[in-house]
Design a protein around this motif. Structure first.
Motif, PDB file in Angstrom:
ATOM      1  N   ASP B 211     -36.046 -58.249  16.338  1.00  0.00           N
ATOM      2  CA  ASP B 211     -35.907 -56.810  16.605  1.00  0.00           C
ATOM      3  C   ASP B 211     -34.424 -56.453  16.546  1.00  0.00           C
ATOM      4  OD1 ASP B 211     -36.501 -54.241  17.148  1.00  0.00           O
ATOM      5  OD2 ASP B 211     -37.086 -54.541  19.231  1.00  0.00           O
ATOM      6  N   ARG B 214     -31.976 -59.309  15.847  1.00  0.00           N
ATOM      7  CA  ARG B 214     -31.852 -60.459  16.758  1.00  0.00           C
ATOM      8  C   ARG B 214     -33.222 -61.032  17.065  1.00  0.00           C
ATOM      9  NH1 ARG B 214     -26.927 -61.035  19.128  1.00  0.00           N
ATOM     10  NH2 ARG B 214     -25.563 -59.211  19.076  1.00  0.00           N
ATOM     11  N   ARG B 216     -35.941 -62.002  19.519  1.00  0.00           N
ATOM     12  CA  ARG B 216     -36.255 -61.597  20.902  1.00  0.00           C
ATOM     13  C   ARG B 216     -36.854 -62.797  21.646  1.00  0.00           C
ATOM     14  NH1 ARG B 216     -40.069 -56.505  21.685  1.00  0.00           N
ATOM     15  NH2 ARG B 216     -38.279 -55.335  20.935  1.00  0.00           N
ATOM     16  N   ASP B 217     -36.323 -63.078  22.789  1.00  0.00           N
ATOM     17  CA  ASP B 217     -36.831 -64.228  23.568  1.00  0.00           C
ATOM     18  C   ASP B 217     -38.211 -63.897  24.127  1.00  0.00           C
ATOM     19  OD1 ASP B 217     -34.623 -65.755  23.131  1.00  0.00           O
ATOM     20  OD2 ASP B 217     -33.530 -64.833  24.789  1.00  0.00           O
TER      21      ASP B 217
END
Lengths: 288, 217
Positions: B211, B214, B216-217
Motif C-alpha cells: 500500500d 510499502r 503493510r505488516d
C-alpha cells in the motif's frame, strides 16, 4: 540454426506483411541511391575525361633557325638523359617540314607559301607528355630548364592552364564528396524516419518479444533481413535506371564508362550498412 | 529464489512507487501480492522480470543481481521467467500456436521439442482445439489461458501473473486459479498480483500486501 531459420522466416513474413507500407521506403531510397550513384558516375567520367585530355598534352620547343642537325641530336640526347618518365615521345621537324605542314592546312595557305621567297619558320621539337597533376611540378621545371638549353629560342608550355584545370577538378571532387556525404546523411535520416513509422504498428509485438526473453539481436534480426531486402531492391532498381540512362548517353558519347567494381562495391556496401544502421536506430526507439 | 533488500523504485526522480521493500520469496512458493490499484504491485513484478530497474537497494532473482544487468542479461533472465498479464500481451494477428512457438524459439527449443511442449501446455489448459485459431478470434478467458500456456511452454522456474483474473468473470477466475495452483504444485514458483481480496481469501497461500509503495505488516 533452427532459431536462425525461424528468424529468416519472420523476416520474410515481415516483407510480405509490409508490402503495402514499405513502398515509400523503397522509392525514397531508390531515388537517393540513383542520385548518389549518378554523382559517382559523373565524377568517374570527369576524371576519365581529364586523364584522357592531359595524357595528350605537349610542350612545343621552338628552336633557333639554322640549327645544325648535330646540335639538334645533342639537344635530344641531353633531354633523354634527364629521363623524365612523363615524356611519351619527341618529334623533331626541320624548317621545311614545318613549312609543308603549314601549307598543307588549306589551299590559300599553300598559295601564300608559294609566294614566299624565304622560309620564315624555325625548326621545332614537339614533346608529348602525360601531365598528371602529381607530375606537373616535374614538367614545369623540365620546361624551365629547356629554355636555358643551347639552340632553344622559345618553349610553349601550357602548365599554368593545366594547373588551373586540376584545381577546378579538385574543387569539383570536393563538392561531389560533400554532396555525396550530405545525400547519404539524408538517406539515413529518411530511412530511420520511415522505418520507425513502419515499425510503429509492431511496437506491441516487439514488447512481447522482449517479455518472452528475446535479446536485442534476436528481435532485430527479422527487421535487419527486411531492410537488407529493401536496400538490395532499391540498389538494383537504381543500377538498372543508371544503366539504361548510361546506354542511352553512350550513343552520343562512346567513351563514357560505367561505374567500376571499385566504385560500385564500396557504394553498395555503404548503402546496405546505412540501411542496417538506420533499422537498428529505428528499432532502438521501441526497446524498453 | 527472490530476495529484495531495502529496495526503492522511484519514477521521474520524484514519484516513489516502491519504498524500502524487504522480502524473500522461496523456491516453489505460491505468493499473493495484494493491494489497491496503484499500490505498486505491477512495479514489484516489473522489477522481478527486469522491465524496470531498482532505484536503490538490492534485488536478486534466481540468484542473479538484477540492478546492473545489461539488456542481454535481462533477456536471458526473462527466458527463465513466465509472465502473464491482465491484458494478455499476445500477438493478435498470430495463431495460438505461433504465439507459443515464438516464446519457445526465443529460449532456443528445437522445433520438435517446442511442438511437443506446445501440445502438452495447450492440452493441460484445455485449449488444444484452438491451436490454429488467430488470437483475435478468442474470448477473454481463452486469451488468458493462451497467455498462461505461452508462459509455461518454456518450463519457467518462476511464473509472474499480474492480475490474471482481472478481466474475467468469477467462474473463469476460478479456472485460472486452479491452473496456477496446479502449476505451482508441479514445482514452479508463482507470484500473483491481484486486488481481489475475496479470491485471495479462498486460498491458503502467503500474502504480501502493498500500500502506497510499502509492504503493510
Amino acid at each position: 540454426m533452427t532459431r536462425f531459420f525461424f528468424l529468416i522466416k519472420m523476416g520474410l513474413k515481415n516483407i510480405v506483411r509490409h508490402r503495402r507500407t514499405s513502398w515509400p521506403l523503397v522509392l525514397s531510397l531508390f531515388i537517393l541511391i540513383s542520385i548518389n550513384l549518378g554523382i559517382l558516375l559523373a565524377r568517374g567520367n570527369i576524371n576519365l575525361a581529364l586523364n584522357l585530355f592531359t595524357s595528350h598534352a605537349r610542350i612545343e620547343v621552338i628552336l633557333e633557325k639554322g640549327l645544325s642537325s648535330e646540335a639538334v641530336s645533342q639537344l635530344i640526347s641531353s633531354l633523354k638523359e634527364e629521363s623524365l618518365t612523363e615524356i611519351r615521345s619527341m618529334t623533331y621537324r626541320d624548317e621545311t617540314e614545318n613549312l609543308n605542314a603549314f601549307a598543307s592546312q588549306d589551299e590559300t595557305l599553300a598559295e601564300a607559301v608559294a609566294l614566299l621567297g624565304e622560309n620564315p619558320l624555325p625548326p621545332t621539337l614537339t614533346i608529348q607528355c602525360v601531365m598528371a597533376m602529381e607530375s606537373l611540378p616535374h614538367i614545369s621545371s623540365f620546361a624551365q630548364n629547356l629554355k636555358k638549353k643551347e639552340g632553344v629560342s622559345e618553349v610553349i608550355y601550357p602548365g599554368g592552364w593545366f594547373a588551373r584545370l586540376y584545381q577546378m577538378a579538385r574543387g569539383a571532387d570536393v563538392f561531389f564528396l560533400i554532396l555525396l556525404g550530405a545525400l547519404f546523411l539524408v538517406t539515413f535520416i529518411l530511412w530511420v524516419s520511415i522505418f520507425k513509422a513502419t515499425l510503429y504498428p509492431l511496437r506491441d509485438e516487439i514488447e512481447i518479444m522482449e517479455i518472452v526473453g528475446g535479446t536485442k539481436l534476436y528481435i532485430r534480426t527479422p527487421f535487419y533481413l527486411e531492410s537488407f531486402f529493401y536496400a538490395l531492391l532499391s540498389l538494383a532498381g537504381a543500377l538498372a535506371l543508371l544503366r539504361f540512362l548510361f546506354d542511352s548517353l553512350r550513343d552520343y558519347f562512346p567513351d563514357l564508362r560505367f561505374l567500376t567494381t571499385e566504385e560500385l562495391l564500396p557504394a553498395g556496401v555503404l548503402i546496405i550498412l546505412l540501411a542496417l544502421l538506420g533499422t537498428e536506430k529505428a528499432i532502438n526507439r521501441f526497446f524498453k | 529464489m527472490i530476495r529484495m533488500s531495502h529496495l526503492y523504485k522511484t519514477y521521474l526522480k520524484t514519484w516513489p512507487a516502491l519504498k524500502d521493500i524487504n522480502v524473500t520469496i522461496n523456491d516453489r512458493e505460491f505468493l499473493f501480492l495484494t493491494g489497491p490499484s496503484g499500490a505498486g504491485k505491477t512495479t514489484f513484478l516489473k522489477l522481478i522480470y527486469g522491465e524496470e530497474r531498482p532505484t536503490r537497494g538490492e534485488l536478486y532473482v534466481l540468484g542473479k543481481r538484477v540492478r546492473k544487468m545489461s539488456h542481454r542479461q535481462r533477456a536471458l533472465l526473462r527466458q527463465k521467467i513466465g509472465v502473464v498479464f491482465q491484458d494478455f500481451k499476445l500477438i493478435l494477428t498470430k495463431t495460438v500456436y505461433e504465439n507459443m512457438a515464438l516464446a519457445a524459439n526465443v529460449v532456443g527449443l528445437s522445433p520438435s521439442v517446442a511442438h511437443k511442449r506446445i501440445l502438452e501446455a495447450l492440452s493441460d489448459l484445455h485449449m488444444s482445439h484452438k491451436i490454429k485459431t488467430p488470437v483475435y478470434q478468442l474470448s477473454g478467458g481463452e486469451q488468458q489461458r493462451t497467455a498462461i500456456a505461452r508462459a509455461l511452454v518454456t518450463s519457467p522456474r518462476l511464473l509472474l501473473a499480474d492480475e490474471p483474473t482481472g478481466n474475467l468473470d468469477p467462474s473463469l477466475s476460478s479456472t485460472i486459479m486452479d491452473l496456477l495452483k496446479q502449476i505451482n504444485a508441479q514445482g514452479t514458483t508463482v507470484i500473483m498480483a491481484t486486488h481481489d481480496y475475496h479470491l485471495v481469501g479462498r486460498y491458503p497461500f502467503r500474502t504480501i500486501e502493498i500500500d502506497g509503495g510499502r509492504i503493510r505488516d
